[in-house]
Structures are given as structure tokens and as C-alpha cells.
Design a protein around this motif. Structure first.
Motif, PDB file in Angstrom:
ATOM      1  N   ASP A 480       0.874  -1.166   0.000  1.00 28.25           N
ATOM      2  CA  ASP A 480       0.000   0.000   0.000  1.00 28.25           C
ATOM      3  C   ASP A 480       0.915   1.222   0.000  1.00 28.25           C
ATOM      4  O   ASP A 480       1.486   1.588   1.029  1.00 28.25           O
ATOM      5  N   LYS A 482       0.563   4.513  -0.331  1.00 29.63           N
ATOM      6  CA  LYS A 482       0.244   5.686   0.469  1.00 29.63           C
ATOM      7  C   LYS A 482       0.487   5.421   1.953  1.00 29.63           C
ATOM      8  O   LYS A 482       1.045   6.258   2.667  1.00 29.63           O
ATOM      9  N   ASN A 486       3.347   7.050   4.635  1.00 29.61           N
ATOM     10  CA  ASN A 486       3.048   7.603   5.965  1.00 29.61           C
ATOM     11  C   ASN A 486       3.912   6.987   7.056  1.00 29.61           C
ATOM     12  O   ASN A 486       4.052   7.575   8.126  1.00 29.61           O
ATOM     13  N   SER A 496      -2.648  14.240   7.027  1.00 25.67           N
ATOM     14  CA  SER A 496      -3.035  12.852   7.280  1.00 25.67           C
ATOM     15  C   SER A 496      -4.552  12.812   7.419  1.00 25.67           C
ATOM     16  O   SER A 496      -5.101  12.923   8.528  1.00 25.67           O
TER      17      SER A 496
END
Length: 518
Positions: A480, A482, A486, A496
Motif C-alpha cells: 500500500d 500511500k 506515511n 493525514s
């Protein structure tokens, strides 16, 4: 009185339909509170050791021409509150009482905040052993449970494993109600839910399942609740760790599938993400479910700094964790096969051999660090510094000077140990040490193939691990982009905007709209 009406579940079993009522009625009578005070006192002597155990207190009084008895555990009952209750009740006269004495006491005369009737003897006993006080009334098959508890507890202090430079200094304690209140103070959401179940046939330990009703995945909540209720065990004297083993089914894997935290702000932030928190009475740590490997390598300090500094601290920590696992095996591999080194790194490797084989030096150094760590835990604080000096200076220095160890082994072992201590999760730090030991032994036996196969086997183990049916290596596997971004970067708060896909939250968007709810 119909005996069957007092069954705690309010149901009839199949034995009544077939006419075989005696065994069922016998079981039901055992849970009914006797109406005669003599029977109550006799039963308390038999079951809880009244007049044998010094902390079992029964205070018999006649209030309003009605015989009563207060049953409590000395040390768990709040004597100041109960004294005020007795003081108020001592002014009652016979003409003040109605024909329903229990109704009068409960609704008119007992000046306590939480009072409820209880008709089941076993539930009454559990409540009293948990700190409440039971009030028996002559002629009544029910008792009043007065919630006046006073547990021995310390004040909230900063957790030793999750210290921060800036931030709150309060941490969880061993009292469940205090811990829930610390989270409530930070999370004033009316949709926050705190469900309590009791686990353990003998300990009857209170376990609280916390989540936010309109954020958390209700299938996850139901799964956790079912697993906890399915635990059949004598008790949980070791609290959360025993509950984890009974519900998560770790087996022989060294990697933790549960994240522990002793900070209320960390638990509150994870609840807002969609996680479920499990509080266990008598322990200052809270389980956060589900968790991933990358959750365990993050620390609250990163969010107490600016995004740039937080990202830098996170990278330093990641580097330390990688060094703690791979530095020693890689150096050992290059020592065994120096032809693998590029020319500009030819200086790597010992200038002389010790009297003990290198692999044995590594293993002895690993066990020595573990021994020092355990000794530091069990050493009184005034002697800890002296013990560290003896262990680090005398033992290490003499081992090198005598020729048993070489300097490089001690150096790289110290660097790896620092990386392990920089791991936020204590359990993950110990698991990473096992990884290092496995790789050292694999390199000693098989050299390059052993190193490659060892890393592959550990990676496959992590890939097949799941925490409450969530992949352990997410967001790396399954990938994932994204979410992985983060983790690599500590993003600013306002950037966020969504919750992790892993948790399957009911509301993906973090930013409130309109009336404050998306």
C-alpha cells in the motif's frame, strides 16, 4: 416464591419439559440469596470464610426495625462512604419503612451514587470480591449492591518504556477505572464504548474492550469480544500477558502480535484510528489490536516534534533496528569470506583471532548482554550503576585483554545492543535479537547461502503472521504505497486525512465536516 423465577438467565431448561425438575431446581436454589439472615451468615462462613479470614467483614445492624447486614472486604471497600451510608440509615424508624423494605432502602434511604438490586448469590459474591458492598435485608431474596470501592493504587506516572522529551507525564496504573478515566479525559467522544467482561473462573478479572462505535470495524470488535469470552481458565493473575496468549494464539513465533502501551495519549490516538484497545485490571499496560510490524517500530516522540525532525528521528530508529538485526551477521560473513568485500572496504575484519572461535564469541557476547539486562532489572536502583560498571568495564575489558574476545566483536555487539534498546517495543526488540542469533548460526554453518536462506525464512514467517486476521507486514505486504509513505515520513497532522485501510474503519475520512461528523 417460584424458584424458577430467580434463575439468573430467566430461562427454563429442557429438563423441566420432560418432568425432571429436581436437578434443575437444586442448581437454581444454590444461586438464590436466602431471605433469613441466619442462612446468609451461615453461607458466608462456608463459602467465603467469614470469621476465619480477617479481611471478610459483616456488619449486622437493625435499621428502621428491619434486620440488615453489610458484607464487604476490608481494604477494598471505601469505609468513608459506607460510614456516611450507615450514619444516614441510623436515623430511620419503623414508621418510615414500607411493606417493601428493599424498595425503601434502594429508592429512599441509601445515600449512595450507584446502588442496584441483585438476586443471584454468585453475582453478588463476585461484586463484593471486586470491592462493592452487599446489603442483606431480612425477609428479602435480593441484596443491594453498593458501589463504594477503594483500591490500593499508585498515582499516574510517566511510563519508563515510553518516555518523551515533551508531552504528558501521566501513565496507566494498576486500577482499571483510573486507566479508563485517563483515556476518557483525552477522548470526549460520546460514541466511545467501554465494555466490561470477566475472565477467569477464580480471579474474575475485569477486562474492558474499548472502541469508537462509528469508527471501528464492528466485525473486528465482535471477533475480539468472542475470543475473550471464549477463554476458559482458572484466572489471570498475570493479567494482559496471559490474556494475550489465550486469545492471539502466538504459538512458538517470537514476534509480538499485540502492541502494548502505558500511555493514555497513545491509546486515545489509536482508538481514533479505528483500533480496539483492551484494558485488563491490575496491569498498567493496554493492548492495542490489531497491530503490524511497522506499528511496533514507531514511537510517540516522533509526533511530539515537527514533521521534519519527526521523520529524521524515525529514520534513525529504523536504521538502528536494521543494524541490531543484520550488522553482526554481515560482519561475520565478511570475516569468513573476505573475497566478498569490495577493495575500499578491505579493512573490515579482525587483525588477530581470539582464543575462542568467532561464532562462540558472538553467542557468549549475546548471552552476556542478556544476562546483564536481567541483572539490571533485578538489581536495586542504588546498586545498578555499580553493577553496570562491573559488567561493562571489568568483564568486557578483561575478556579482550586476556585474548578470549577480540575488540571488533565487543564493538559490533555494543552497536547491535544499542539498536535493540532503541526499538520502541520491548517485545519486538527481544524478537529481533532471536533473528540476529539465527542469522549468526546460519552464517557460521552455511555462509552466504545460510545468510540468504535465513533472511528468506524470517521474511516468510512474517508474511504468514496475522494479527486478528490482519497481515502483519502491511503496508509492505500487501503493498500500500500511500500507507507505506506515511510510515517512512512523519506527515503533518492536517495532511493525514484518512484512516488506515488495514483497520477497515466505518469512516475513512479523519477531517470532520459540517456538524463535526463525516
Amino acid at each position: 416464591m417460584d424458584v424458577r423465577s430467580s434463575h439468573p438467565l430467566g430461562q427454563h431448561s429442557g429438563s423441566e419439559e420432560t418432568g425432571n425438575e429436581e436437578p434443575e431446581q437444586s442448581v437454581q436454589r444454590q444461586s438464590i440469596i436466602p431471605s433469613r439472615m441466619e442462612d446468609v451468615i451461615c453461607r458466608l462462613k462456608d463459602e467465603v470464610g467469614y470469621k476465619k479470614s480477617f479481611d471478610v467483614v459483616v456488619r449486622e445492624m437493625t435499621l428502621g426495625d428491619t434486620r440488615t447486614a453489610f458484607f464487604m472486604m476490608n481494604g477494598l471497600a471505601k469505609d468513608i462512604a459506607l460510614t456516611e451510608v450507615l450514619k444516614r440509615l441510623s436515623y430511620l424508624h419503623g414508621e418510615n419503612m414500607t411493606s417493601d423494605a428493599l424498595h425503601s432502602f434502594m429508592n429512599l434511604y441509601v445515600p449512595a451514587v450507584q446502588v442496584e438490586p441483585e438476586e443471584d448469590w454468585n453475582k453478588m459474591m463476585t461484586n463484593v470480591l471486586a470491592g462493592s458492598t452487599a446489603m442483606f435485608i431480612e425477609g428479602e431474596n435480593r441484596a443491594l449492591i453498593i458501589d463504594a470501592k477503594s483500591f490500593p493504587a499508585r498515582g499516574p506516572e510517566e511510563p519508563s518504556l515510553e518516555r518523551v522529551v515533551r508531552g504528558s507525564r501521566d501513565g496507566f496504573v494498576e486500577t482499571l477505572m483510573v486507566n479508563v478515566s485517563l483515556v476518557r479525559r483525552r477522548l470526549r467522544d460520546p460514541r466511545a464504548r467501554y465494555e466490561v467482561v470477566r475472565v477467569g473462573e477464580r480471579t474474575q478479572t475485569d477486562v474492558c474492550i474499548a472502541y469508537i462505535d462509528d469508527i471501528a470495524d464492528m466485525e473486528l470488535v465482535e471477533s475480539i469480544r468472542d475470543k475473550i469470552k471464549a477463554v476458559h481458565i482458572d484466572g489471570l493473575p498475570l493479567a494482559d500477558k496471559q490474556l494475550e496468549e489465550a486469545t492471539v494464539r502466538l504459538g512458538w513465533s517470537p514476534f509480538p502480535l499485540v502492541r502494548y502501551s502505558e500511555r493514555p495519549d497513545v491509546v486515545a490516538s489509536h482508538l481514533l484510528e479505528g483500533n480496539v484497545a483492551v484494558f485488563v485490571d491490575t496491569t498498567p499496560s493496554v493492548m492495542i489490536l490489531p497491530t503490524t510490524f511497522f506499528d511496533l517500530v514507531q514511537h510517540v516522540e516522533e509526533n511530539r516534534q515537527t514533521p521534519f525532525i519527526g521523520t529524521y528521528l524515525r529514520w534513525v530508529r529504523f536504521l538502528g533496528i536494521l543494524v541490531s538485526m543484520f550488522l553482526l551477521p554481515l560482519w561475520f560473513l565478511y570475516v569468513l569470506q573476505p573475497q566478498l568485500l569490495p577493495p575500499n572496504l578491505s579493512f573490515i575484519g579482525p587483525s588477530k583471532e581470539g582464543k575462542i572461535p568467532l561464532v562462540l564469541q558472538f553467542l557468549l557476547a549475546e548471552f552476556g548482554v542478556d544476562l546483564m539486562r536481567m541483572a539490571a532489572v533485578h538489581t536495586p536502583s542504588p546498586l545498578a550503576t555499580a553493577m553496570s560498571l562491573v559488567s561493562a568495564i571489568l568483564v568486557g575489558d578483561i575478556a579482550v585483554k586476556s585474548g578470549l574476545f577480540i575488540n571488533e566483536v565487543i564493538l559490533y555487539m555494543a552497536v547491535s545492543a544499542i539498536g535493540m534498546f532503541a526499538t520502541p517495543s520491548y517485545e519486538l526488540g527481544l524478537a529481533n535479537r532471536i533473528v540476529r542469533l539465527v542469522l549468526i548460526v546460519s552464517v557460521a554453518i552455511f555462509k552466504v547461502p545460510g545468510f540468504i536462506v535465513g533472511i528468506t525464512a524470517i521474511l516468510l514467517l512474517l508474511c504468514f503472521q496475522r494479527s486478528f486476521n490482519r497481515p502483519y507486514l502491511w503496508p509492505f505486504i500487501p503493498f500500500d504505497a500511500k500507507a507505506l509513505l506515511n510510515i517512512i515520513f512523519r506527515m503533518p497532522v492536517l495532511e493525514s486525512k484518512t484512516r488506515p485501510n488495514l483497520l477497515r474503519p466505518q469512516q475513512r475520512d479523519k477531517m470532520p465536516t459540517g456538524n463535526g461528523r463525516s
